[in-house]
Design a protein around this motif. Structure first.
Motif, PDB file in Angstrom:
ATOM      1  N   UNK A 221      41.063 154.930  79.296  1.00 46.23           N
ATOM      2  CA  UNK A 221      42.406 154.525  79.706  1.00 46.23           C
ATOM      3  C   UNK A 221      42.356 153.260  80.551  1.00 46.23           C
ATOM      4  N   UNK A 222      41.404 153.216  81.441  1.00 52.54           N
ATOM      5  CA  UNK A 222      41.255 152.040  82.298  1.00 52.54           C
ATOM      6  C   UNK A 222      40.953 150.802  81.464  1.00 52.54           C
ATOM      7  N   UNK A 223      40.055 150.952  80.485  1.00 56.21           N
ATOM      8  CA  UNK A 223      39.670 149.816  79.644  1.00 56.21           C
ATOM      9  C   UNK A 223      40.804 149.382  78.720  1.00 56.21           C
ATOM     10  N   UNK A 224      41.684 150.301  78.348  1.00 53.94           N
ATOM     11  CA  UNK A 224      42.784 149.984  77.431  1.00 53.94           C
ATOM     12  C   UNK A 224      43.950 149.292  78.118  1.00 53.94           C
ATOM     13  N   UNK A 225      43.986 149.337  79.436  1.00 56.30           N
ATOM     14  CA  UNK A 225      45.084 148.711  80.171  1.00 56.30           C
ATOM     15  C   UNK A 225      45.115 147.205  79.903  1.00 56.30           C
ATOM     16  N   UNK A 226      46.308 146.690  79.646  1.00 58.69           N
ATOM     17  CA  UNK A 226      46.452 145.264  79.417  1.00 58.69           C
ATOM     18  C   UNK A 226      46.074 144.804  78.027  1.00 58.69           C
ATOM     19  N   UNK A 227      45.806 145.752  77.105  1.00 58.52           N
ATOM     20  CA  UNK A 227      45.462 145.399  75.729  1.00 58.52           C
ATOM     21  C   UNK A 227      46.646 145.689  74.807  1.00 58.52           C
ATOM     22  N   UNK A 228      46.463 145.406  73.528  1.00 58.05           N
ATOM     23  CA  UNK A 228      47.502 145.696  72.539  1.00 58.05           C
ATOM     24  C   UNK A 228      47.388 147.109  71.972  1.00 58.05           C
ATOM     25  N   UNK A 229      46.503 147.902  72.554  1.00 61.62           N
ATOM     26  CA  UNK A 229      46.329 149.278  72.079  1.00 61.62           C
ATOM     27  C   UNK A 229      47.222 150.216  72.880  1.00 61.62           C
ATOM     28  N   UNK A 230      47.811 151.162  72.192  1.00 64.59           N
ATOM     29  CA  UNK A 230      48.731 152.104  72.834  1.00 64.59           C
ATOM     30  C   UNK A 230      48.250 153.532  72.602  1.00 64.59           C
ATOM     31  N   UNK A 231      48.147 154.291  73.689  1.00 58.26           N
ATOM     32  CA  UNK A 231      47.814 155.708  73.559  1.00 58.26           C
ATOM     33  C   UNK A 231      49.104 156.455  73.216  1.00 58.26           C
ATOM     34  N   UNK A 232      49.175 156.971  71.998  1.00 53.37           N
ATOM     35  CA  UNK A 232      50.399 157.621  71.535  1.00 53.37           C
ATOM     36  C   UNK A 232      50.363 159.131  71.697  1.00 53.37           C
ATOM     37  N   UNK A 233      49.163 159.695  71.903  1.00 51.61           N
ATOM     38  CA  UNK A 233      49.083 161.149  72.054  1.00 51.61           C
ATOM     39  C   UNK A 233      47.774 161.540  72.737  1.00 51.61           C
ATOM     40  N   UNK A 234      47.857 162.549  73.597  1.00 45.61           N
ATOM     41  CA  UNK A 234      46.683 163.167  74.196  1.00 45.61           C
ATOM     42  C   UNK A 234      46.711 164.653  73.871  1.00 45.61           C
ATOM     43  N   UNK A 235      45.527 165.232  73.664  1.00 49.22           N
ATOM     44  CA  UNK A 235      45.459 166.650  73.329  1.00 49.22           C
ATOM     45  C   UNK A 235      44.249 167.275  73.995  1.00 49.22           C
ATOM     46  N   UNK A 236      44.434 168.468  74.534  1.00 49.57           N
ATOM     47  CA  UNK A 236      43.339 169.199  75.154  1.00 49.57           C
ATOM     48  C   UNK A 236      42.428 169.786  74.091  1.00 49.57           C
ATOM     49  N   UNK A 237      41.126 169.764  74.385  1.00 48.45           N
ATOM     50  CA  UNK A 237      40.146 170.336  73.480  1.00 48.45           C
ATOM     51  C   UNK A 237      39.876 171.815  73.759  1.00 48.45           C
ATOM     52  N   UNK A 238      40.694 172.420  74.630  1.00 48.34           N
ATOM     53  CA  UNK A 238      40.531 173.851  74.888  1.00 48.34           C
ATOM     54  C   UNK A 238      40.670 174.638  73.589  1.00 48.34           C
ATOM     55  N   UNK A 239      41.529 174.149  72.696  1.00 49.76           N
ATOM     56  CA  UNK A 239      41.704 174.746  71.366  1.00 49.76           C
ATOM     57  C   UNK A 239      41.573 173.617  70.347  1.00 49.76           C
ATOM     58  N   UNK A 240      40.389 173.415  69.768  1.00 52.99           N
ATOM     59  CA  UNK A 240      40.195 172.294  68.838  1.00 52.99           C
ATOM     60  C   UNK A 240      41.170 172.290  67.670  1.00 52.99           C
ATOM     61  N   UNK A 241      41.531 173.476  67.154  1.00 53.56           N
ATOM     62  CA  UNK A 241      42.459 173.540  66.022  1.00 53.56           C
ATOM     63  C   UNK A 241      43.832 173.015  66.426  1.00 53.56           C
ATOM     64  N   UNK A 242      44.290 173.438  67.612  1.00 54.24           N
ATOM     65  CA  UNK A 242      45.585 172.953  68.089  1.00 54.24           C
ATOM     66  C   UNK A 242      45.537 171.458  68.368  1.00 54.24           C
ATOM     67  N   UNK A 243      44.418 170.992  68.926  1.00 56.81           N
ATOM     68  CA  UNK A 243      44.256 169.562  69.191  1.00 56.81           C
ATOM     69  C   UNK A 243      44.314 168.766  67.895  1.00 56.81           C
TER      70      UNK A 243
END
Length: 434
Positions: A221-243
């Motif tokens: 996240x820190x490295x992506x700041x100020x770039x043209x990349x956008x984080x559109x979704x985050x998902x927890x790996x507690x349940x890989x299938x749901x992620x």
């Protein structure tokens, strides 16, 4: 001075490693008051030691490296391979006469990957076994032992951990770590993405909810700041299938897995079951063992990328590499049962890097002593033969980072092997001053 960290899940890092990647998004690895970066210019703070004379006493006869390690439980096989690789590297050095005539030995105590046991083990290794150097697997273990180890002024070298807390040279001068920092890995990953997507792209993050996974995610996240990349979704790996379901609906071109080792095949398999194939899938550097982490996922893992710094002796890419040929010949002579195992390579490299430190200490004004070993480690610049060409280990008191470059490899499911994907990307300019 005690820093309380969460008990971190194991991370079997590239070419090895069993430890947490990072536990803090503020990966400030420097301290402006820690001294110069040239060899021999940084001095160990022996006046703060419980026994300053012991810290400066010259080592003779045998130099003991003491490990607290998971010799029992599910991690024992991987840990055993690391330790055997290191013992074999020491055996080769001892056969050649040792370090200035001093022989090298490895002393181990089982902590079953329990930080409380690691703390007790380190006390015994220091007090009863009289070791000269320490090491541990795991950031939780390092957290448990670092205060006692620093008070005793016994150097802990190349801990299988990457926690930013213990890169604070002022507060933990006698501790160094091996694994890449989250900020470094994140910066590398973003440089890689910039090459592939010069106009930017949509990114989805899968995050292990331990401090390890969160730390790596924060590094990205820190490295992506100020770039043209956008984080559109985050998902927890507690349940890989749901992620996998959540990420597949994100519309992202890029998936970044901020994970511990066990998540790598699990997320790959889960995403494969959704029928979704992201354009780019970046695994963490701790997920490098093809046989255990990619092959089981089948076609779902095909094309996935991983940052690497160690040569893979099983890869055709290094069939004619002189360093790999020398490594394999020496392990064959020693009857090592798994010379191409990534964990064995990791142990060999850790042993090799320690030997480089010991030799530099022996040649220094402080000599082969606890203080001399620490001073050499703090300013070590070295190209281990089993590091990928163009990647050096680079340490400085104001940038105690070690690994500052990677080469990306891509998993080929049909051929069941990694293949190089691009050249080495060196990001040391972001951290080291000339």
């Amino acid at each position: 001075m005690k820093r309380s960290l969460s008990y971190l899940a194991v991370v079997l890092a590239t070419a090895s490693v069993l430890s947490a990647c990072n536990s803090n998004s503020n990966d400030d690895d420097s301290d402006g008051d820690t001294g110069a970066t040239s060899a021999g210019a940084w001095k160990a703070p022996v006046d703060d030691c419980d026994d300053p004379d012991a810290a400066t006493k010259k080592i003779s006869g045998t130099l003991k490296v003491g490990w607290s390690a998971a010799l029992s439980g599910p991690l024992a096989g991987a840990v055993g391979a690391v330790l055997q690789g290191m013992k074999d590297r020491f055996a080769i050095e001892n056969e050649a006469g040792g370090v200035s005539g001093v022989k090298l030995d490895v002393v181990t105590r089982d902590d079953a990957f329990d930080p409380a046991k690691a703390k007790a083990n380190i006390g015994q290794l220091i007090q009863s076994d009289k070791v000269d150097v320490l090491d541990v697997f795991g950031s939780g273990q390092l957290d448990a032992v670092a205060d006692d180890q620093n008070a005793a002024c016994v150097p802990l070298l190349f801990a299988q951990s990457g926690v930013p807390t213990f890169r604070d040279v002022k507060n933990f001068p006698w501790t160094t770590q091996y694994l890449p920092s989250a900020d470094v890995e994140g910066a590398f990953g973003v440089e890689l993405l910039k090459q592939k997507y010069p106009n930017g792209a949509k990114v989805a993050l899968a995050i292990n909810q331990t401090e390890s996974g969160k730390g790596l995610a924060d590094g990205y996240k820190k490295a992506l700041q100020g770039t043209n990349f956008t984080i559109v979704k985050e998902a927890s790996l507690a349940d890989p299938a749901a992620a996998a379901t959540t990420l597949s609906a994100s519309g992202a071109q890029v998936v970044i897995n901020a994970a511990v080792t066990s998540d790598c095949p699990a997320l790959s398999t889960a995403i494969g079951r959704t029928g979704w194939k992201p354009e780019t899938f970046i695994q963490p550097s701790n997920c490098v063992d093809g046989k255990t982490l990619y092959a089981p996922a089948g076609a779902a893992a095909d094309g996935q990328l991983v940052p690497v710094w160690l040569k893979n002796p099983a890869s055709p890419l290094y069939a004619n590499d002189a360093a790999v040929q020398d490594y394999l010949a020496k392990l064959k002579k020693l009857n090592n049962p798994a010379p191409t195992n990534s964990y064995t390579v990791n142990g060999w490299v850790i042993g090799d890097m320690m030997i480089d430190v010991f030799k530099k200490a022996a040649a220094s004004s402080s000599g082969l002593s606890h203080a001399g070993i620490l001073e050499a480690a703090r300013v070590q610049e070295y190209q281990p033969p089993m590091f990928i060409d163009g990647i050096k280990w680079r340490m400085a008191p104001n940038a105690p980072l070690g690994i500052l470059a990677f080469r990306t490899f891509q998993w080929n499911a049909a051929e069941q092997q990694f293949k190089p994907s691009g050249d080495v990307i060196d990001i040391s300019g972001k951290y080291l001053t000339k």
